[in-house]
Design an enzyme around this catalytic site. Sequence first.
Site, short mmCIF file in Angstrom:
data_model
loop_
_atom_site.label_atom_id
_atom_site.label_comp_id
_atom_site.label_asym_id
_atom_site.label_seq_id
_atom_site.Cartn_x
_atom_site.Cartn_y
_atom_site.Cartn_z
N GLU A 137 0.88 -1.12 0.11
CA GLU A 137 -0.02 0.01 -0.18
C GLU A 137 0.75 1.30 -0.10
O GLU A 137 0.60 2.22 -0.53
CB GLU A 137 -0.81 -0.03 1.10
N SER A 234 -0.38 -6.30 7.73
CA SER A 234 -0.20 -5.30 8.49
C SER A 234 -1.27 -5.06 9.74
O SER A 234 -1.03 -5.02 10.97
CB SER A 234 -0.10 -3.87 7.64
N ASN A 235 -2.61 -5.30 9.32
CA ASN A 235 -3.76 -5.20 10.40
C ASN A 235 -3.66 -6.22 11.41
O ASN A 235 -3.78 -6.03 12.36
CB ASN A 235 -4.91 -4.75 9.62
#
Length: 325
Positions: A137, A234-235
């Site tokens: 991202e 990532s989350n």
Amino acid sequence: MSSSQNTLAGPSKVLLAAPRGYCAGVDRAVQTVEHALDLYGEPVYVRKEIVHNKHVVQQLEKRGAIFVEEETEVPEGEMVVFSAHGVAPSVHENAERRRLRTIDATCPLVTKVHVEARKFAAEGYTIVLIGHEGHEEVEGTTGEAPERTVLVQTESDVDTLEVDDPDRIAYITQTTLSVDETSSIIAALLKKFPNAVGPKTDDICYATTNRQQSVRALASECELVLVIGSTNSSNSNRLVEVAREHGAQSHLIDNHLQVDEAWLEGVETVGITSGASAPEELVEALVTFFRERGADDVSELRTVNEDVRFMLPGEIRKELAASGA
Ligand code: SF4
């Protein structure tokens, strides 16, 4: 009690975080590839992992999707889907040059950040992008204005940050960061550059925020919190950090096969959550794992209701309408 029952000892209570798992952007991206396979047939190429989850990628591979790292690996004229994490404009340009048929499954909330980057760049700001180096991202967002963007990952990066015009700074962030850590970085940035401006609404998305809020509540009720998600998500990694910060032992696992028996020692209540790209069937398998070890109290701890849905990409909607589906 027999020795085999001893080996299978485990917590008596399982608490499931809610909300957890699939977000609207992941759901849309996965459905996009599934529809593309149904509507156009194989091969459907997908640039990068459509979402950061091994299980999802393997399932789509079984259905005929071909995952590649770069659009330049896709044979000329073929169909390619861009992943939920977004792509730089140069990727669209390469695809056009190769006459690829493209479907963009970028999450609308990532697109929002790209739009901000373009706007701030056009207005002459230096863009401070808060995020993790190497994340797809971040690569995509940086690609909107590479000469104007600097990446900041920590508060100490802010300390050492030097820019041409300290009064012309705009910050934006990756969508899947730690809410608390990002607030501290933004506070440090505003302290150093009081005229810095930011987006109208937070870039950290609703799903990231809600899952962190629910894992915080979970951590205060459980000795152990297991987060289902892949290591490149990532989350999901942030959920482990938040659970640890709030007093629980916590681990990231792909599935129930990765549970280490040693983690369960002395644990009465185990909490389970899953990252935004992890399918619910993996959570169900983990619950079954604990039920088989004697957990007879399984309940949900809900902190917020979610009802966000995104429309499928236009190309897919058009084809579905034409096919009468
Ligand atoms: S985690 Fe947030 S930004 Fe990423 S796909 Fe899901 S909703 Fe979109």
